[in-house]
Scaffold this motif. Structure first.
Motif, short mmCIF file in Angstrom:
data_model
loop_
_atom_site.label_atom_id
_atom_site.label_comp_id
_atom_site.label_asym_id
_atom_site.label_seq_id
_atom_site.Cartn_x
_atom_site.Cartn_y
_atom_site.Cartn_z
N THR A 175 42.65 28.50 39.26
CA THR A 175 44.10 28.44 39.54
C THR A 175 44.36 27.49 40.71
O THR A 175 45.31 26.69 40.67
N GLY B 250 38.92 27.92 43.02
CA GLY B 250 38.94 28.57 41.72
C GLY B 250 39.77 27.78 40.73
O GLY B 250 40.35 26.74 41.06
N GLY C 261 35.26 35.89 43.45
CA GLY C 261 34.65 35.62 42.15
C GLY C 261 34.01 34.24 42.09
O GLY C 261 33.05 34.02 41.35
N GLY C 262 34.52 33.33 42.89
CA GLY C 262 33.95 31.99 42.95
C GLY C 262 33.03 31.80 44.15
O GLY C 262 32.67 30.67 44.47
N ALA C 263 32.67 32.91 44.80
CA ALA C 263 31.69 32.92 45.90
C ALA C 263 32.19 32.23 47.17
O ALA C 263 31.39 31.93 48.06
N ALA C 264 33.50 32.03 47.27
CA ALA C 264 34.03 31.32 48.44
C ALA C 264 34.74 32.27 49.42
O ALA C 264 35.48 31.84 50.29
N LEU C 265 34.47 33.57 49.30
CA LEU C 265 35.29 34.56 50.02
C LEU C 265 35.30 34.39 51.53
O LEU C 265 36.33 34.62 52.17
N ASP D 298 46.08 30.12 47.31
CA ASP D 298 44.80 30.44 46.68
C ASP D 298 45.02 31.48 45.58
O ASP D 298 46.05 32.17 45.56
N GLY D 299 44.04 31.59 44.70
CA GLY D 299 44.06 32.60 43.65
C GLY D 299 43.46 33.90 44.13
O GLY D 299 43.22 34.11 45.33
N ALA D 300 43.21 34.80 43.18
CA ALA D 300 42.58 36.09 43.50
C ALA D 300 41.98 36.66 42.21
O ALA D 300 42.35 36.24 41.11
N ASP D 301 41.09 37.59 42.39
CA ASP D 301 40.48 38.28 41.25
C ASP D 301 41.26 39.54 40.89
O ASP D 301 41.25 39.95 39.73
C1 5RP Z 1 37.01 32.28 44.66
C2 5RP Z 1 38.17 33.19 44.50
C3 5RP Z 1 39.18 32.84 43.47
O1 5RP Z 1 40.42 32.76 44.06
C4 5RP Z 1 39.19 33.91 42.42
O2 5RP Z 1 37.86 34.07 41.91
C5 5RP Z 1 40.16 33.59 41.29
O3 5RP Z 1 39.70 32.50 40.58
P1 5RP Z 1 40.48 31.94 39.32
O4 5RP Z 1 41.72 31.28 39.83
O5 5RP Z 1 39.50 30.96 38.71
O6 5RP Z 1 40.77 33.08 38.40
O7 5RP Z 1 38.32 34.19 45.17
O8 5RP Z 1 36.07 32.79 45.57
#
Ligand code: 5RP
Length: 225
Positions: free
Chosen positions: A32, A30, A97-101, A82-85
């Motif tokens: 972040t 993502g 959100g980035g489809a990598a869950l 890692d980031g999060a939504d």
């Molecule tokens: C990808 C994720 C990301 O961590 C999440 O979507 C947050 O993304 P960003 O840092 O762009 O806000 O879960 O699958």
């Protein structure tokens, strides 16, 4: 730089303090996480290699000259960044959100400490404002969607997206997730779901959250030291 990007950069920088020198680390996906990857390079952080949660992050790491290993080729990772939504007060997360869950959840599970880096927009009292991403087998998408409606959700097919694992994504709107541990387990029982984006069974151990006043460190009380 936009204020939100400045906050993402600030938490990515703060996460560098959690990177043990000379070790293999887990790296997320993502915008972040991308700031974090770029800082690993620009700050010349000493890591042995990385395990990435997506092909995109693996490519970015390799472009910066880092070795990228398969999870199968390493023992437990000391840290995953890692980031999060969304995150809630117990540091349970919505991700995907980035489809990598799916890969994110596996790398997080294999890591002793999960450091989650977010800006304040991701903070909620109750998870579910962000639509819950669910990775599904392509042939099961409609069946799974009907099961999700029975749970009170409104699943929307994320058109045009194929995950790194060759699957599709449903984004489920309208869920008020008061008990994320139970819902995560319930969703895991629906045939055809590869992975759901609730990270409650394995929440974050540390959330680094940036707002206008700076970076705040939120710790899960029973997290490993
Ligand atoms: C990808 C994720 C990301 O961590 C999440 O979507 C947050 O993304 P960003 O840092 O762009 O806000 O879960 O699958």
């Amino acid at each position: 730089m936009q204020a939100q990007d400045a906050r993402k950069l600030a938490v990515a920088r703060a996460a560098l303090a959690y990177v043990p020198a000379g070790e293999v680390i887990g790296v997320g996906t993502g915008s972040t996480a991308n700031f974090f990857i770029d800082l690993l390079k620009s700050e010349r952080i000493d890591i042995a290699a990385a395990v990435a949660s997506s092909q995109a992050s693996a490519a970015r790491l390799k472009a910066h000259g880092f070795d990228v290993l398969e999870l199968n080729d390493v023992d437990a990772l000391s840290v995953y960044v890692d980031g999060a939504d969304e995150f809630d007060p117990r540091l349970c997360l919505i991700k995907g959100g980035g489809a990598a869950l799916t890969r994110e959840k596996i790398v997080a599970a294999a890591s002793r400490r999960f450091v989650c880096i977010v800006d304040e927009s991701k903070r909620v009292d109750v998870l579910g404002r962000f639509p819950l991403p669910i990775e599904v087998l392509t042939m099961a998408r409609s069946y799974v969607a009907r099961e999700l409606v029975k749970l009170g959700g409104h699943p929307v097919y994320r058109e045009g997206v194929i995950t790194d694992n060759g699957h599709q994504i449903l984004d489920v709107w309208g869920l008020r997730i008061d008990d994320p541990i139970s819902l995560e387990a319930r969703l895991n029982q629906i045939d055809g779901i590869v992975c759901n984006g609730l990270f409650a069974h394995r929440p974050a151990d540390v959330v680094l959250m940036a707002d206008a006043t700076g970076v705040h460190t939120l710790l899960r009380p029973d997290a490993p030291a």
